[in-house]
Design a protein around this motif. Structure first.
Motif, PDB file in Angstrom:
ATOM      1  N   ASP A  68     -26.941 -47.609 -49.040  1.00  0.00           N
ATOM      2  CA  ASP A  68     -26.456 -48.775 -48.309  1.00  0.00           C
ATOM      3  C   ASP A  68     -25.202 -49.394 -48.921  1.00  0.00           C
ATOM      4  OD1 ASP A  68     -26.224 -51.059 -46.804  1.00  0.00           O
ATOM      5  OD2 ASP A  68     -28.216 -51.839 -47.176  1.00  0.00           O
TER       6      ASP A  68
ATOM      7  N   GLU B 235     -34.781 -50.867 -46.395  1.00  0.00           N
ATOM      8  CA  GLU B 235     -33.510 -50.592 -45.694  1.00  0.00           C
ATOM      9  C   GLU B 235     -33.551 -49.200 -45.041  1.00  0.00           C
ATOM     10  OE1 GLU B 235     -31.319 -52.987 -45.445  1.00  0.00           O
ATOM     11  OE2 GLU B 235     -31.654 -54.264 -47.211  1.00  0.00           O
TER      12      GLU B 235
ATOM     13  N   HIS C  64     -33.048 -58.645 -40.753  1.00  0.00           N
ATOM     14  CA  HIS C  64     -32.358 -59.485 -41.732  1.00  0.00           C
ATOM     15  C   HIS C  64     -32.278 -60.959 -41.332  1.00  0.00           C
ATOM     16  CE1 HIS C  64     -31.445 -55.764 -43.699  1.00  0.00           C
ATOM     17  NE2 HIS C  64     -30.752 -56.363 -44.646  1.00  0.00           N
TER      18      HIS C  64
ATOM     19  N   HIS D  99     -35.183 -59.074 -51.707  1.00  0.00           N
ATOM     20  CA  HIS D  99     -34.557 -58.784 -50.424  1.00  0.00           C
ATOM     21  C   HIS D  99     -35.356 -57.770 -49.573  1.00  0.00           C
ATOM     22  CE1 HIS D  99     -31.294 -58.490 -47.571  1.00  0.00           C
ATOM     23  NE2 HIS D  99     -31.248 -57.186 -47.735  1.00  0.00           N
TER      24      HIS D  99
ATOM     25  N   VAL E 238     -36.880 -58.322 -45.900  1.00  0.00           N
ATOM     26  CA  VAL E 238     -36.441 -57.513 -44.750  1.00  0.00           C
ATOM     27  C   VAL E 238     -37.658 -56.866 -44.073  1.00  0.00           C
ATOM     28  CG1 VAL E 238     -35.132 -55.437 -44.090  1.00  0.00           C
ATOM     29  CG2 VAL E 238     -34.111 -57.115 -45.626  1.00  0.00           C
TER      30      VAL E 238
HETATM   31 ZN   LIG Z   1     -30.326 -55.681 -46.622  1.00  0.00          ZN
END
Ligand SMILES: [Zn+2]
Ligand SMILES: NC(=O)c1ccc[n+]([C@@H]2O[C@H](COP(=O)([O-])OP(=O)(O)OC[C@H]3O[C@@H](n4cnc5c(N)ncnc54)[C@H](O)[C@@H]3O)[C@@H](O)[C@H]2O)c1
Length: 373
Positions: free
Chosen positions: A137, A185, A249, A267, A271
């Motif tokens: 990412d 992700e 997000h 995070h 998510v």
């Molecule tokens: Zn992210």
């Protein structure tokens, strides 16, 4: 080994992915002719683990290496750290053709890339990402940024690296929690545009969690290709194409903000929960079947990511969501799944639907503390 080309006209570059690809750094740098002095921005953890290997790899190269460590923390993405680093660039510069090697996870990539983008109006940098998250990412796409006390990534720019080199061997020393965080992700990529990747994750998740190289190589290649395709269509995030990368997000950021950006809500966890919230919104709007929502939820659970919002108040989450709306013309906007591999962007979703979706994910004793309906 796999090479993925990022086609952005004059700003095009290649992502090199594989086991042992670090050995190509010397040759690649020679080809790119970025300068004679490379400032390697890293942190003490990565430097201890892989600094000697990097130095050995570049031995005999005409490029002189200078290693600059910053503390191992998101706090390094600060204005002060950025200025300190740029002052080091200026100290070392002496017109020798200076470029930057961002050697670390997303924190290092964002900070070093941002410093490279502003020092003398931009000097070249390459990304050598060392976390799974950075390889799938953050090292790709040129978004570089530092944080402000009032919010993350608020000072930033679009500044493409000249190369990304994703060495799979670096991932061997990652902790299980970092793999899980990246999986949020990776699942996101699969849901937004690749049903085959989703199926692959369902079939191979156990191997990926055990860091088997074949599985890692496949997901890093696939995710890199997905991100590249999206970035190529909308490099500067102006055409509304990059927005699908925000799947999970919007609610996720609200959870992180409500938690005060503490490690209670890293995070990836936020998510994962954000993806579950939008699945619920899509179900309420009859845009997603319960069966597909269940498949997404099952994969998130198998990755070891949470399914329940705990320790937060509903009203704090809603306040954070309302704050977010300020930045999108006062309308709420969510990326909603309609099937595996396809999402749509929808604005102005009735507040009671959003609230119900969040509440359905909250531990009952906590949601009852909230005085919102
Ligand atoms: Zn992210
Ligand atoms: N620019 C973008 O497009 C983008 C996208 C997503 C995330 N980000 C940013 O990325 C950051 C998060 O990145 P991250 O998850 O990589 O976190 P990180 O950079 O903080 O790295 C996580 C931890 O892993 C350690 N580490 C790194 N490589 C290691 C290795 N090979 N072995 C053992 N430990 C290692 C680091 O020292 C750190 O303690 C956030 O600041 C986020 O805003 C940016």
């Amino acid at each position: 080994m796999k090479k993925v080309k990022v086609n952005l006209g004059k700003r095009s570059y290649r992502i090199i992915i594989g086991v042992g690809v670090l050995s190509q750094l010397k040759t690649e740098l020679k080809k790119l002719k970025l300068g004679k002095l490379a400032i390697v921005v890293t942190n003490p953890t990565i430097n201890r683990l892989y600094g000697p290997l990097l130095q050995k790899t570049l031995k005999g190269s005409p490029v002189e290496l200078h290693i600059e460590e910053v503390p191992d923390s998101e706090e390094s993405k600060s204005a002060q750290q950025c200025i300190d680093l740029i002052e080091r660039f200026a100290d070392l510069d002496r017109g020798r053709g200076l470029f930057v090697i961002a050697f670390g996870g997303g924190v290092i990539g964002d900070l070093a890339g941002f410093c490279a983008s502003v020092y003398r109006r931009g000097i070249p940098y390459v990304q050598v990402p060392t976390t799974l998250l950075a390889q799938v990412d953050s090292s790709i796409g040129g978004k570089v940024a530092i944080d402000l006390p009032c919010g993350k990534n608020l000072i930033g720019s679009f500044y493409q690296p000249r190369m990304v080199l994703s060495e799979l061997r670096f991932l061997e020393s990652l902790e299980a929690t970092q793999i899980k965080q990246a999986l949020a992700e990776i699942i996101k990529y699969a849901v937004i545009c690749d049903s085959q990747l989703f199926q692959y994750l369902e079939d191979h998740l156990d191997q990926i969690l055990k860091l088997k190289q074949e599985g890692l190589q496949h997901i890093i290649e696939t995710c890199s290709q997905i991100k590249v395709k999206i970035v190529e269509q909308d490099e500067a995030d102006k055409k509304g194409k990059r927005i699908i990368l925000n799947f999970g997000h919007t609610a996720g950021h609200a959870l992180e903000a409500a938690a005060g950006y503490t490690q209670d809500y890293p995070h990836g966890n936020a998510v994962a929960l954000g993806m579950l919230v939008v699945c619920d919104i899509a179900k309420q709007l009859n845009m997603l079947s319960a069966k597909i929502a269940q498949r997404i939820e099952a994969l998130i659970a198998r990755a070891g990511l949470p399914a329940e919002i705990s320790g937060l108040k509903l009203k704090d989450i809603l306040t954070a969501l309302a704050h977010d709306k300020k930045f999108s013309n006062g309308k709420n906007r969510f990326v909603l799944p309609v099937r595996i591999g396809r999402v749509v962007v929808k604005e102005n979703i009735p507040e009671q639907i959003v609230t119900k979706a969040i509440k359905s994910r909250m531990k009952s004793e906590v949601s009852s503390l909230g005085d919102y309906e």
